[in-house]
Design an enzyme around this catalytic site. Structure first.
Site, short mmCIF file in Angstrom:
data_model
loop_
_atom_site.label_atom_id
_atom_site.label_comp_id
_atom_site.label_asym_id
_atom_site.label_seq_id
_atom_site.Cartn_x
_atom_site.Cartn_y
_atom_site.Cartn_z
CB THR A 17 -0.95 0.03 1.22
OG1 THR A 17 -0.18 -0.11 2.42
CG2 THR A 17 -1.98 -1.07 1.13
NE ARG A 45 2.67 -1.58 10.50
CZ ARG A 45 2.30 -0.41 11.00
NH1 ARG A 45 1.56 -0.36 12.09
NH2 ARG A 45 2.68 0.70 10.41
NE ARG A 46 -1.66 1.44 8.46
CZ ARG A 46 -1.57 2.74 8.23
NH1 ARG A 46 -2.45 3.58 8.77
NH2 ARG A 46 -0.62 3.21 7.44
CG ASP A 64 2.96 -6.89 13.57
OD1 ASP A 64 3.91 -6.39 12.93
OD2 ASP A 64 2.83 -6.76 14.81
CD GLN A 128 11.81 1.36 -2.68
OE1 GLN A 128 11.21 1.03 -3.69
NE2 GLN A 128 11.33 2.24 -1.83
CE LYS A 132 18.55 5.54 6.89
NZ LYS A 132 17.54 5.35 7.95
CE1 TYR A 167 16.66 2.11 3.88
CE2 TYR A 167 18.22 3.75 3.10
CZ TYR A 167 16.93 3.37 3.36
OH TYR A 167 15.90 4.24 3.11
CB SER A 198 4.67 6.26 1.45
OG SER A 198 4.36 5.25 0.52
#
Length: 377
Positions: A17, A45-46, A64, A128, A132, A167, A198
């Site tokens: 999502t 998760r939702r 979860d 992904q 960073k 990461y 997001s």
């Protein structure tokens, strides 16, 4: 970009999502998708949001991933079916050590369940991450002030920085399954896409800020520095990210490699800001360093204003604090470096996808309006 796979392909998109999750689902279901036809499981998760198009996936799974038992309960039934995992999930905590803990737990739980079965069919994991990787934990209050990033443009063969970084941990988890399972890493820049789920969503943050400015008749002020106003930056279209991940997942040469994935062009924020005022129909105000303001603090005061806009415009029932990331956008607009990535390696390996950043933004803003996440003009 020729697919090297002729077998049945079954994808599990973890984080479906989110911006890239949605783009992956739509890309995999195209008749022309590399490695297809694909059966697609989408996980989050939702429960599925109202704006999510059900036709883009075959099955939606809500679980979860932090909880191993819950993960096993939901994924064990498909562990002898899934051939490709697309990992675009993220949970964000206050410190990088906490980020490492929660995100590594999620990824480990999912991969453990999918590989424990003697009949496991998992072949590839597309992971992904982002820039960073080259800058260090820029949002961590403990480390942020002492970071020394790599030179720009960022390149994939750069050594790891001497700071904690989730990461790096996720890469280590994925590569530990080699050679039984192949992998690819996709390092994005600032992602442009459409979702209300997001965490780091700069475009939606800008859209909400602009909607509030338009609603209240206030100027759309630039909440950054002169350096970022006048220096180069890049972005990553979520559809482009999806295309690169699918390509790497089914192309032998691209497996077990890390790739940057940006649109391939650059922009100056002073030009982008002028463009955004047109897209959002707000009053343009050029950079005024003497009129600096507390963007994060001001946005925190506007929750009730956003609630009014949502109700008046009949939008998706969202809370501003859940769909925007003012602190992250503030950090991006205060970088002391040119935020640009090299796409040379990606091209050398055979991926030639690109996007026009300005056209990309206009397209995704239109999509956010269609999804009733932001108001129409």
């Amino acid at each position: 970009m020729e697919s090297q796979s002729h077998n049945k392909s079954v994808a599990l998109i973890v984080g479906v999502t989110g911006m890239v999750g949605l783009s992956l689902a739509e890309a995999l279901k195209k008749p022309t998708a590399l490695g297809g036809p694909w059966k697609v499981y989408g996980a989050a998760r939702r429960p599925k949001p109202s704006w999510f198009p059900s036709s883009t996936i075959d099955h939606y799974i809500a679980f979860d991933a932090v909880n191993f038992d819950d993960t096993q309960h939901h994924l064990n039934p498909i562990s002898n079916e899934v051939t490709h995992v697309f990992w675009v999930a993220i949970q964000v905590r206050e410190t990088e050590e906490e980020n490492i803990s929660v995100n590594s737990t999620m990824l480990s739980n999912v991969l453990n369940v999918l590989t424990l079965s003697p009949n496991s069919t998992l072949k590839h994991v597309a992971l992904q991450t982002g820039t960073k990787h080259y800058m260090g934990p820029i949002f961590d209050p403990i480390h942020a002030g002492q970071l020394v990033p790599h030179d720009q443009p960022f390149q994939e063969d750069s050594v790891r920085l001497p700071y904690p970084n989730f990461y790096y941990t996720l890469e280590d988890i994925v590569t530990a399954y080699s050679p039984k399972i192949t992998w690819s890493v996709h390092r994005s820049s600032i992602i442009v896409g459409a979702s209300s789920r997001s965490f780091y969503n700069a475009l939606l943050t800008l859209a909400v800020y602009a909607a509030i400015c338009r609603y209240q008749g206030t100027p759309f002020r630039y909440p950054g520095t002169r350096y970022t106003w006048e220096h180069f930056c890049d972005m990553s279209d979520s559809g482009l990210l999806a295309d690169q991940q699918i390509w790497a997942s089914v192309t032998d040469k691209a497996k077990n490699q890390a790739f940057n994935c940006t649109n391939g062009d650059f922009f100056l924020w002073k030009n982008m800001w002028k463009f955004l005022t047109e897209v959002f129909d707000v009053k343009y105000e050029p950079l005024n360093e003497e009129n600096e303001f507390d963007f994060v603090g001001e946005m925190e005061k506007k929750e009730s204003v956003w609630n009014e806009i949502v109700k008046k415009e009949g939008l998706e029932n969202t809370k501003m604090g859940e769909i925007t990331c003012p602190a992250a956008l503030h950090a991006v607009l205060h970088f002391g470096l040119q935020h640009v990535c090299s796409m040379t390696k990606s091209r050398e390996y055979g991926f030639f996808g690109y996007a026009n950043t300005f056209k990309s933004i206009r397209m995704w803003v239109d999509r956010l309006r269609e999804m009733k996440i932001i108001p129409k003009l």
